[in-house]
Motif scaffolding. Structure first.
Motif, short mmCIF file in Angstrom:
data_model
loop_
_atom_site.label_atom_id
_atom_site.label_comp_id
_atom_site.label_asym_id
_atom_site.label_seq_id
_atom_site.Cartn_x
_atom_site.Cartn_y
_atom_site.Cartn_z
N TYR A 70 -40.27 36.11 16.66
CA TYR A 70 -39.54 34.99 16.04
C TYR A 70 -40.13 33.65 16.47
N VAL A 71 -39.34 32.59 16.40
CA VAL A 71 -39.85 31.21 16.49
C VAL A 71 -40.41 30.85 17.87
N TYR A 82 -32.91 35.52 21.22
CA TYR A 82 -31.50 35.74 20.87
C TYR A 82 -31.06 37.10 21.43
N LEU A 365 -36.05 19.61 13.59
CA LEU A 365 -35.33 20.62 12.80
C LEU A 365 -34.98 20.01 11.45
C1 EN5 Z 1 -33.37 27.96 13.13
N1 EN5 Z 1 -32.10 28.22 13.71
O1 EN5 Z 1 -40.28 23.47 19.09
C2 EN5 Z 1 -34.34 27.43 14.14
N2 EN5 Z 1 -38.58 23.54 20.52
O2 EN5 Z 1 -37.98 20.05 21.16
C3 EN5 Z 1 -35.75 27.48 13.62
N3 EN5 Z 1 -39.73 21.54 23.23
O3 EN5 Z 1 -38.21 23.17 23.18
C4 EN5 Z 1 -36.51 26.21 13.86
N4 EN5 Z 1 -44.61 22.45 23.22
O4 EN5 Z 1 -39.90 19.12 24.16
C5 EN5 Z 1 -36.77 25.90 15.28
N5 EN5 Z 1 -39.76 19.67 26.31
C6 EN5 Z 1 -37.65 24.72 15.50
C7 EN5 Z 1 -37.86 24.49 16.97
C8 EN5 Z 1 -38.85 25.46 17.58
C9 EN5 Z 1 -38.90 25.40 19.08
C10 EN5 Z 1 -39.33 24.06 19.55
C11 EN5 Z 1 -38.84 22.24 21.07
C12 EN5 Z 1 -37.75 21.30 20.65
C13 EN5 Z 1 -38.90 22.38 22.59
C14 EN5 Z 1 -39.76 21.45 24.67
C15 EN5 Z 1 -40.88 22.24 25.27
C16 EN5 Z 1 -42.23 21.85 24.75
C17 EN5 Z 1 -43.31 22.73 25.28
C18 EN5 Z 1 -44.63 22.37 24.64
C19 EN5 Z 1 -39.84 19.97 25.03
C20 EN5 Z 1 -39.68 18.34 26.82
C21 EN5 Z 1 -38.36 18.23 27.58
C22 EN5 Z 1 -38.25 16.95 28.42
C23 EN5 Z 1 -37.14 17.13 29.46
C24 EN5 Z 1 -37.00 15.87 30.30
C25 EN5 Z 1 -36.78 14.66 29.44
C26 EN5 Z 1 -37.84 14.52 28.38
C27 EN5 Z 1 -37.97 15.76 27.55
#
Ligand code: EN5
Ligand code: NHW
Length: 388
Positions: A70-71, A82, A365
């Protein structure tokens, strides 16, 4: 450019500027007798399988398909994981249709190789309450990608939704398709910063040490608001009243009744958590917050296999400031050992994200409606719908 999506009743990129097109259904329903009676053909090695999620073995197969295929995030560091209990909850709401839980398996090995699902929902767009399908968990095994299987799955779920005399759907995706009604940003609040940094979910800020970072994200040991407690069955009527009044403010939102609230918001361990504020004086339920549990597998890390994430779900504040309510949600999530608390910039969430030390994520999203146009789209703050 979109060989499949160009053929579907969805907003098309070429029409985005056309303000003469009215809000509402793009095409009218067809008589049920004209809905195709038999399943769309699959490549010869595969067959359709209507999934019985009460069957633990089948549920385990679905769990495993999604856990491996999955994603993922854009750098393939994390993949949604999940849980089986979550999938059962997400896919068996009141009046669900078993025919909308659609698997594809290899004829020979019987291995589950693809899936798509729908569940019924009433969704309001402006003043129009529409029966829709919420489509989710579209997945094709990594080894079968780019063979145009996804359009077959989408056509087949559409056919089975039409057979129930339902002509609209709602769905979200991380990718841009024709055409989003709105685009939301994910925000993340570190609860366990050391682990998040170790697995590469977040980074040590410039001029920040680990001990300063740990201190920055520290939270009290217990919720601060007097009367803050877990939601119980006896609260369903009060929560439904609060939530209905609140969701009425948004342009697109679910139309929840008590039966829906009991299913979607009554706490279930490691699936969905809901809390409310009961006034210590009047015993009135004045505020409500909730989150669902969606861990991610950590790919290629020697120290950790999973991240435990809470996702903000529906929140309503009438007496307690939303920021204080969500601070208590962070505190209970921390108590329960979540590593991160995620939220979208939907509803009134912007009002607490920065103040409560959420940071913007790298993921977006996009929200979509099938066969329903909303002219010019809406802002994330006008959206009152959270899909799982
Ligand atoms: C349908 N129900 O990209 C869902 N997640 O930001 C389907 N990033 O976890 C569609 N790349 O930014 C789902 N950390 C679409 C989303 C797919 C999953 C996704 C992102 C959402 C995510 C994290 C990790 C990135 C890793 C490298 C991210 C930064 C966090 C940081 C914490 C401290 C303060 C600043 C931000
Ligand atoms: S979004 C999560 C979707 N799943 C994943 O990302 C898991 C990992 N990826 C995969 O499994 C939440 C595959 O890459 C998938 C695509 C299966 C995504 N939505 O088979 P092909 C949901 O579940 C289009 C819609 O060759 P593939 C919501 C793509 O644009 N369409 O690709 C699901 C192209 O069409 P185009 C998507 O990589 C909503 C075609 O698929 C899409 O092997 C579904 C290519 O197909 C996506 N996420 O498999 C719609 N990703 O026109 C419901 C790609 O551009 C609509 N595509 O050529 C409503 C139905 C009900 C109506 C009732 C009235």
């Amino acid at each position: 450019r979109h060989k499949f999506w160009e053929t579907q009743p969805v907003g098309q990129f070429r029409d985005v500027a056309d303000t003469s097109l009215p809000d509402g259904p793009i095409e009218p329903p067809t008589p049920l007798s004209e809905v195709r009676a038999d399943p769309y053909p699959l490549p010869a090695a595969f067959e359709w399988l209507t999934c019985d999620l009460d069957d633990d073995a089948l549920l385990a197969d679905l769990y495993s398909l999604l856990a491996h295929n999955y994603v993922e995030d854009d750098e393939n560091m994390f993949r949604f994981n999940y849980s089986p209990a979550f999938l059962r909850w997400a896919l068996k709401p009141p009046s669900f249709f078993r025919a909308w839980h659609i698997g594809v398996r290899a004829k020979e090995s019987k291995k589950l190789v693809a899936f798509i699902s729908g569940v019924p929902a009433r969704i309001r767009a402006r003043d129009d309450v529409v029966r829709m399908a919420e489509i989710n968990f579209l997945c094709v095994h990594k080894k079968l990608r780019s063979k145009r299987l996804a359009p077959v799955l989408i056509r087949e779920v559409t056919r089975r939704v039409h057979q129930e005399n339902i002509w609209q759907a709602a769905y979200t995706a991380g990718v841009v398709l024709p055409t989003p009604i709105t685009t939301c940003r994910y925000w993340h609040r570190s609860l366990n910063p050391k682990k998040l940094i170790d697995v590469g979910f977040s980074r040590l800020g410039p001029r920040m040490t680990m001990s300063r970072t740990v201190r920055l994200y520290k939270l009290p040991d217990a919720p601060l608001t007097p009367g803050f407690r877990r939601m119980e069955l006896r609260d369903v009527a009060a929560v439904t009243r609060l939530l209905r009044a609140y969701l009425a403010r948004f342009v697109v939102a679910p139309d929840f009744d008590e039966v829906d609230v009991e299913h979607w918001l009554l706490p279930q361990e490691d699936v969905v958590d809901s809390y409310l504020v009961e006034s210590p004086e009047t015993h009135e339920v004045t505020d409500f917050c909730s989150f669902y549990t969606l861990p991610s597998s950590v790919l290629n890390n020697a120290n950790y296999a999973t991240l435990k994430a809470a996702y903000s779900y529906y929140n309503v504040s009438t007496k307690t400031a939303l920021q204080q309510l969500m601070n208590d949600a962070l505190i209970v999530a921390k108590q329960k050992n979540y590593d991160v608390f995620n939220a979208l910039d939907v509803m009134e969430n912007e009002s607490f994200l920065k103040e409560l030390k959420f940071g913007p994520g790298d993921g977006q999203l996009h929200y979509y409606l099938y066969n329903y146009r909303i002219r010019n789209g809406i802002k994330p703050s006008e959206l009152g719908l959270v899909l799982l």
